[in-house]
Motif scaffolding. Structure first.
Motif, PDB file in Angstrom:
ATOM      1  N   ASN A  94      18.997  30.641  20.367  1.00 23.57           N
ATOM      2  CA  ASN A  94      18.106  30.490  19.489  1.00 23.57           C
ATOM      3  C   ASN A  94      17.477  31.583  20.009  1.00 23.57           C
ATOM      4  OD1 ASN A  94      15.947  30.798  18.056  1.00 23.57           O
ATOM      5  ND2 ASN A  94      15.875  28.397  17.557  1.00 23.57           N
ATOM      6  N   THR A  96      14.627  33.065  18.449  1.00 22.37           N
ATOM      7  CA  THR A  96      13.234  32.949  18.537  1.00 22.37           C
ATOM      8  C   THR A  96      12.953  32.138  19.767  1.00 22.37           C
ATOM      9  OG1 THR A  96      14.162  32.275  15.978  1.00 22.37           O
ATOM     10  CG2 THR A  96      12.080  32.137  15.817  1.00 22.37           C
ATOM     11  N   ALA A  97      13.508  31.294  19.916  1.00 16.19           N
ATOM     12  CA  ALA A  97      12.201  30.383  20.590  1.00 16.19           C
ATOM     13  C   ALA A  97      12.850  30.789  22.330  1.00 16.19           C
ATOM     14  CB  ALA A  97      13.606  29.007  21.218  1.00 16.19           C
ATOM     15  N   ILE A 218      24.226  30.232  18.209  1.00 18.18           N
ATOM     16  CA  ILE A 218      23.603  29.253  16.445  1.00 18.18           C
ATOM     17  C   ILE A 218      24.123  29.541  15.521  1.00 18.18           C
ATOM     18  CG2 ILE A 218      22.023  29.024  14.910  1.00 18.18           C
ATOM     19  CD1 ILE A 218      19.883  28.430  17.272  1.00 18.18           C
ATOM     20  N   GLN A 223      24.047  28.421  11.169  1.00 14.46           N
ATOM     21  CA  GLN A 223      22.540  28.126  11.134  1.00 14.46           C
ATOM     22  C   GLN A 223      21.585  29.460  10.696  1.00 14.46           C
ATOM     23  OE1 GLN A 223      22.225  25.085  13.886  1.00 14.46           O
ATOM     24  NE2 GLN A 223      21.680  23.625  12.537  1.00 14.46           N
TER      25      GLN A 223
END
Ligand SMILES: *[C@@H]1O[C@H](CO)[C@@H](O)[C@H](O)[C@H]1NC(C)=O
Ligand SMILES: *[C@@H]1O[C@H](CO)[C@@H](O)[C@H](O)[C@H]1NC(C)=O
Ligand SMILES: *[C@@H]1O[C@H](CO)[C@@H](O)[C@H](O)[C@H]1NC(C)=O
Ligand SMILES: [Cu+2]
Length: 236
Positions: A94, A96-97, A218, A223
């Motif tokens: 991810n 974004t994390a 992901i 997702q």
């Protein structure tokens, strides 16, 4: 008159709350860190950019020498940017994390990075300091950055963090990877217990024992972590 001048000086001081990044020294020569991209896109249908960033102390431990190699840069959507980000990529990839840029001296993005005065840039803004990716295909660049650090205790240390490659226009995160320590003091063995990468298929799987970091990206699970979540104007 004096009052007004003092006021102006005060507000100028308030605007310049960010400290300039100090040049780093005494970085451990021979410690090599590398972040290898997974070769997948973080968002469904995105470009599958491959490659890596390899980094080690510059001459005599001064700053960090970066070797940037990307393949499969698309013809559309450029220029592309990339930065050192604050957090590692978690299991599953991810991007974004990874939070925002490595910016220990709070340069922020409100004042644009100026390549001719890199001390005022976010330490992690490698594209800002050393150039965006402007053309399609393969990108290769080696440069010295005086402000990043491979010294664990330094605020500008990135060896346990990540980098993210973005569309430069809207900051959308295309792909990301974790730095891992590849060698220590000239020894080319992976140090056990180092944080591992994003499950990149390119990383030799010989060394580290299986950890929790190699699940599929992901996107494979369908997702879509879409929201550009570029850094935009936010600082956190
Ligand atoms: C960001 O810009 C790229 C290139 O122009 C585009 O392909 C992509 O769809 C945009 N992403 C978002 C979330 O707007
Ligand atoms: C990815 O990370 C962001 C930020 O931590 C989080 O908000 C989001 O839910 C995560 N997405 C997935 C699919 O786990
Ligand atoms: C390299 O590894 C060898 C064997 O583990 C060790 O004896 C030596 O001290 C290491 N050298 C450095 C510079 O870390
Ligand atoms: Cu970034």
């Amino acid at each position: 008159m004096h009052g007004k001048t003092a006021l102006m000086m005060l507000s100028a001081a308030a605007m310049v709350s960010a400290r300039e990044a100090p040049a780093t020294n005494n970085n451990p020569v021979g410690d090599v860190y590398q972040a290898v991209l997974p070769g997948t896109s973080f968002f469904p249908g995105g470009p599958k950019i491959q490659g890596s960033i390899t980094a080690q102390a510059g001459d005599n431990g001064r700053g960090v020498k970066f070797n940037v190699h990307f393949e499969g840069i698309p013809a559309a959507g450029g220029p592309f940017t990339y930065h050192l980000h604050l957090k590692p990529v978690p299991e599953g990839g991810n991007c974004t994390a990874t939070s925002s840029h490595l910016d220990p001296y709070e340069a922020g993005v409100a004042v644009a990075c100026d390549a001719s005065n890199p001390a005022i840039c976010e330490v992690g803004d490698l594209a800002g300091k050393h150039g965006k990716i402007e053309s399609a295909g393969t990108y290769d660049k080696t440069y010295q950055d005086d402000y990043a650090s491979t010294t664990k205790s330094d605020a500008a240390f990135f060896g346990d963090k990540s980098f993210v490659l973005h569309y430069g226009g809207n900051n959308t995160r295309i792909t990301c990877a974790n730095f891992v320590k590849k060698s220590s003091g000239g020894n080319s063995t992976t140090t056990p217990g180092q944080p591992t990468g994003t499950g990149s298929p390119v990383v030799p799987s010989t060394s580290a024992p299986a950890t929790t970091t190699s699940s599929p990206p992901i996107n494979a699970a369908g997702q879509p972590p879409y929201e550009g979540l570029g850094e935009g104007e936010q600082k956190e």
